[in-house]
Write a protein that holds these residues in place. Structure first.
Motif, short mmCIF file in Angstrom:
data_model
loop_
_atom_site.label_atom_id
_atom_site.label_comp_id
_atom_site.label_asym_id
_atom_site.label_seq_id
_atom_site.Cartn_x
_atom_site.Cartn_y
_atom_site.Cartn_z
N ILE A 134 -2.45 6.39 1.89
CA ILE A 134 -2.86 5.84 3.19
C ILE A 134 -1.66 5.77 4.14
CG2 ILE A 134 -3.74 3.75 4.34
CD1 ILE A 134 -5.30 3.24 1.62
N ARG A 135 -0.54 5.28 3.59
CA ARG A 135 0.66 5.14 4.43
C ARG A 135 1.18 6.49 4.85
NH1 ARG A 135 3.61 -0.07 1.49
NH2 ARG A 135 1.66 -1.22 1.37
N ALA A 136 1.10 7.48 3.94
CA ALA A 136 1.60 8.81 4.28
C ALA A 136 0.75 9.43 5.38
CB ALA A 136 1.60 9.70 3.05
N ALA A 137 -0.56 9.19 5.32
CA ALA A 137 -1.45 9.77 6.33
C ALA A 137 -1.09 9.21 7.71
CB ALA A 137 -2.90 9.48 5.99
N ASP B 251 -11.72 1.22 -1.01
CA ASP B 251 -12.12 0.42 0.16
C ASP B 251 -11.31 -0.87 0.25
OD1 ASP B 251 -13.89 2.33 0.95
OD2 ASP B 251 -15.64 1.40 -0.01
N LYS B 252 -11.11 -1.50 -0.92
CA LYS B 252 -10.33 -2.75 -0.93
C LYS B 252 -8.89 -2.47 -0.51
CE LYS B 252 -10.23 -5.59 -4.38
NZ LYS B 252 -10.47 -6.24 -5.68
N GLU C 256 -4.46 -2.81 3.32
CA GLU C 256 -3.45 -2.09 4.12
C GLU C 256 -3.59 -2.47 5.59
OE1 GLU C 256 -0.87 0.52 3.01
OE2 GLU C 256 -1.25 -1.12 1.62
N LYS C 257 -4.84 -2.58 6.00
CA LYS C 257 -5.09 -2.93 7.40
C LYS C 257 -4.52 -4.32 7.68
CE LYS C 257 -8.66 -2.97 10.86
NZ LYS C 257 -10.07 -3.00 11.13
N ARG C 258 -4.79 -5.24 6.73
CA ARG C 258 -4.29 -6.62 6.89
C ARG C 258 -2.76 -6.62 6.98
NH1 ARG C 258 -8.17 -8.02 3.22
NH2 ARG C 258 -6.71 -8.08 1.47
N LEU D 99 -4.40 2.95 9.64
CA LEU D 99 -5.29 3.59 8.67
C LEU D 99 -5.50 5.06 9.05
CD1 LEU D 99 -7.97 0.87 7.89
CD2 LEU D 99 -5.76 1.29 6.83
N PRO D 100 -5.89 5.88 8.08
CA PRO D 100 -6.16 7.29 8.40
C PRO D 100 -7.24 7.40 9.48
CG PRO D 100 -6.23 6.91 6.02
CD PRO D 100 -6.12 5.57 6.67
N SER D 101 -7.15 8.46 10.29
CA SER D 101 -8.14 8.61 11.36
C SER D 101 -9.53 8.86 10.78
CB SER D 101 -7.74 9.75 12.29
OG SER D 101 -7.58 10.93 11.52
#
Ligand code: PEP
Ligand code: MG
Length: 747
Positions: free
Chosen positions: A553-556, A582-583, A588-590, A595-597
């Motif tokens: 996720i972070r790499a994206a 999903d969790k 990650e959002k928190r 987040l990835p597009s």
């Protein structure tokens, strides 16, 4: 008694050395040696049998048997007492040879009158070279001391053979390592290469197997073993407490390095006149012969440890480190008994070809070789004993043949072949930017499989439309420790950068089965391919999976992301994995990460069970990819790693194609995107049939894209479909013969 035996042995070896020092030609030397041994051991007969070829032993010199039989008497491996010694690599000692099991009467030698028989194998580093025999009229069993003495002499003979001492006029045997050799092997990566041998572990050359001064040799051995012990202790220190498995291996090394039995046997060999190096090799030879005979995995591993340790000791004694001073040739073809993926990566693209004596097509080294597009042959039996550094070598990784020191005619034919392959490469390059569109107008997407940074330059060069399978476990496999999340973020980001907007399907960790992480405790499972692997590990140890998903996720970092779960056998496994994803996204959002597009989530269909999953599963996944390597092994119940059964079942088997059609049909009903990413996708004929039954996305090794595209563009899928239907109706097992015939007619 032992001491007397030692003195006798030493005297005999001293005489042997003098015999060798003369100007005699090979045959005369052998004759002298048999004479010396017979008289020194008080026997009427001493004979030397050497291998003519893999299966045939020839009487090469004798004292006491009919001389006319020399170079005439031959026997097959396993035949007669001599053949049995060679086959089993074990001593035969009997007071009553004519009545011993396996005895074969050889009238030409006048043998029947000799009652006692003692035969010992002549072998060097586990390679059988021949048999040394003494016989006497008097019926008696040879003493343990005599057996030992003859083994020591056999060792010296082996070393002398290696040094070419018996080659010459009226040659007793042809020069080893100078004749052309052709070996069959299994193809790991197709291609053809010509170059010069580079031995991963060069052979240690023992130039003097006999010692003058046992005291000095004992001292040399002691010092070398001490150095070895210190080295192992240092390795243990470096391995540290964290790495349990590596530590276990090193502990086993330490145990051997301190083994009194090992040391005592080598000391005795030296007291009998062997040099320290020859003593180490003698023990090593015995261990190798035992490896060959043992079926116990644990014992085999320990014996391999001992083998490795002996190599280290030999290098210390001879001063021939792994750095022998030899220079890597400009066109190196790597020859190794075995090699790990990390070591192979170190050589990188400098290699023209790779030939491995052991290994398997599914090994990680094979995967790395494929990633680097280097022609690879595995299971090339005897290659490490036959090849010397710098030998001219040709690797035919189309037919699975190695030509070592080839003759001129072979060289010419082989070069023609390389030229043909190069011409084909040019043809592929010319269609690189054209689509894989068939004559009937079907468009097939061709993606590439990847797993290492080294793969990525191929993304552009091969004409691939994105990465259909990124095997993330390779990054875990080529390291000595678990990669950190930050490292993974960087790596995945570089992959996405290199893809430059093209889709990359990241498959989450697929470990287990044959992919055992060097730093994770291996599970002792009876059937690892059916065991705790891939998504099963991921769900049971969600920590690792979460860490990997975070890294992705972070790499994206706001770019599109595609994630695929491997080895899903039932709907619930996918649901659970998706839940973890999903969790992780929410967490990650928190944490404030972008987040990835878009995010696509799919599964690999590698077990027949998933083909029968509820319709809901097909509706929920964004895409499916058929992992044909695993799917085929489970469909036919045939281990993909087992060379014996692997080839038994054809991918173009009509039942298998029918099964795949069922999957395609189900995906069509739910409009689920489907691709195929097993090795078969990269084989042109297989790819053609897969396209014919309806697959529209194939992911393969980069080097396969050209050949597959070339064939697809020349083909009409309707016709191939016709061939498949006809094969099915007529009850053919495989559609291959019909497709091959059709292709022949086309060209
Ligand atoms: C497969 O099983 O076909 C596949 C692509 O996965 P792997 O070869 O890595 O098991
Ligand atoms: Mg698989």
């Amino acid at each position: 008694m032992a001491e007397r035996g030692e003195t006798e042995s030493r005297k005999l070896l001293g005489r042997l050395r003098d015999a060798m020092a003369g100007d005699d030609a090979g045959q005369a030397r052998l004759d002298k040696i048999t004479h010396l041994i017979a008289s020194s051991m008080g026997c009427e007969v001493c004979s030397i049998y050497l291998f003519r070829d893999d299966e045939t032993l020839e009487l090469c010199a004798t004292e006491g048997l009919n001389k006319a039989a020399v170079h005439q008497t031959r026997m097959r491996l396993g035949e007669g007492l001599v053949g049995r010694v060679a086959k089993r690599r074990q001593v035969i000692n009997t007071p009553d040879a004519p009545n011993a099991r396996g005895f074969r009467f050889m009238p030409e030698t006048g043998e029947e009158i000799f009652s006692s028989f003692l035969g010992v194998p002549v072998q060097r580093l586990g390679e059988a070279l021949g048999v040394l025999v003494v016989q006497s009229k008097q019926a008696r069993e040879f003493t343990a001391d005599e057996v030992y003495a003859l083994e020591v002499v056999a060792m010296v003979l082996a070393e002398m053979t290696e040094l070419g001492a018996f080659v010459g006029e009226g040659a007793a045997m042809s020069a080893r390592h100078s004749q052309p050799v052709m070996l069959r092997a299994t193809v790991g990566q197709e291609g053809a290469a010509e170059g010069h041998v580079w031995l991963h572990e060069p052979r240690v050359v023992v130039s003097n197997p006999i010692n003058d001064d046992p005291e000095r040799e004992l001292e040399r051995l002691k010092t070398a073993v001490e150095e070895l012990r210190v080295g192992v202790d240092k390795m243990l220190e470096i391995a540290g407490a964290g790495d349990k498995d590596q530590q276990e291996v090193l502990e086993a090394y330490r145990m051997f390095a301190n083994s009194k039995g090992w040391m005592r046997r080598m000391e005795e060999d030296i007291n009998r006149g062997l040099s320290a190096e020859a003593a180490v090799e003698k023990e090593q030879s015995l261990a190798r012969a035992r490896i060959g005979q043992s079926t116990d995995n644990y014992l085999r591993e320990r014996l391999s440890d001992l083998d490795d340790l002996s190599n280290r000791l030999l290098r210390i004694l001879t001063g021939q480190g792994s750095d022998t001073g030899a220079e890597l040739p400009s066109d190196p073809i790597l020859v190794a008994r075995n090699i790990g993926p990390a070591e192979l990566l170190e050589y990188g693209r400098s290699l023209r070809g790779i030939v491995i004596e052991e290994g398997s097509v599914g090994s990680h080294a094979a995967i790395v070789a494929r990633a680097l597009a280097i022609p690879l042959l595995v299971r090339a039996e005897r290659i490490t004993t036959e090849a010397l550094n710098g030998d001219h070598i040709m690797v035919d990784a189309e037919q699975g043949i190695v030509h070592l020191r080839p003759e001129d005619t072979v060289v010419t034919a082989f070069r023609d072949k390389i030229a043909m392959l190069a011409a084909a490469q040019e043809r592929y390059a010319s269609i690189r930017d054209k689509p894989a569109e068939t004559l009937c107008g079907a468009r097939v997407g061709l993606q590439m499989n990847a797993g290492l940074m080294a793969d990525l330059p191929s993304l552009h060069g091969s004409g691939a439309e994105g990465v259909g399978l990124f095997r993330t476990e390779l990054q875990f496999l080529v390291r000595n420790q678990m990669p950190r999340r930050s490292e993974l973020v960087q790596l995945y980001a570089r992959v996405l950068d290199a893809a430059n907007g093209q889709r990359v399907v990241f498959r989450t960790l697929d470990i287990g089965s044959d992919k055992v992480l060097p730093y994770m405790k291996p599970n002792d499972e009876p059937n690892p391919a059916l065991g705790w692997r891939a998504i099963r590990v991921g769900l049971d140890k969600p920590g690792i999976m979460r860490m990997q998903l975070q890294a992705l996720i972070r790499a994206a970092a706001g770019r599109p992301l595609t994630v695929m779960f491997p080895f899903v056998a039932q709907f619930e496994e996918y649901t659970e994995a998706k839940f973890i994803l999903d969790k992780t996204l929410a967490a990650e959002k928190r944490l404030g990460h972008v987040l990835p597009s878009t995010i696509e989530v799919g599964a690999m269909l590698e077990t027949p069970s998933l083909a029968f999953a509820p319709r809901k599963f097909f509706e929920q996944v964004d895409f499916l990819s058929i992992g044909g390597n695993d799917l085929k092994q489970f469909f036919f119940a045939a281990d993909r790693e087992n060379e014996r059964v692997r080839r038994r079942y054809d991918t173009l088997n009509v039942s298998f194609l029918t099964f795949l059609e069922g999957i395609i049909q189900r995906c069509a009903e739910t409009k689920t995107t489907l691709s195929f990413c097993g090795e078969d996708a990269g084989r042109p004929i297989e790819a053609l049939c897969l396209a014919a039954i309806g697959l529209r996305n194939l992911s393969m090794r980069p080097a396969s894209i050209g050949p597959v595209k070339n064939l697809l563009r020349r083909s009409n899928l309707e016709e191939v479909r016709g061939l498949i239907s006809a094969a099915r109706e007529s009850g053919q097992m495989s559609v291959r013969p019909a497709v091959m015939e059709w292709l022949r007619r086309q060209s």
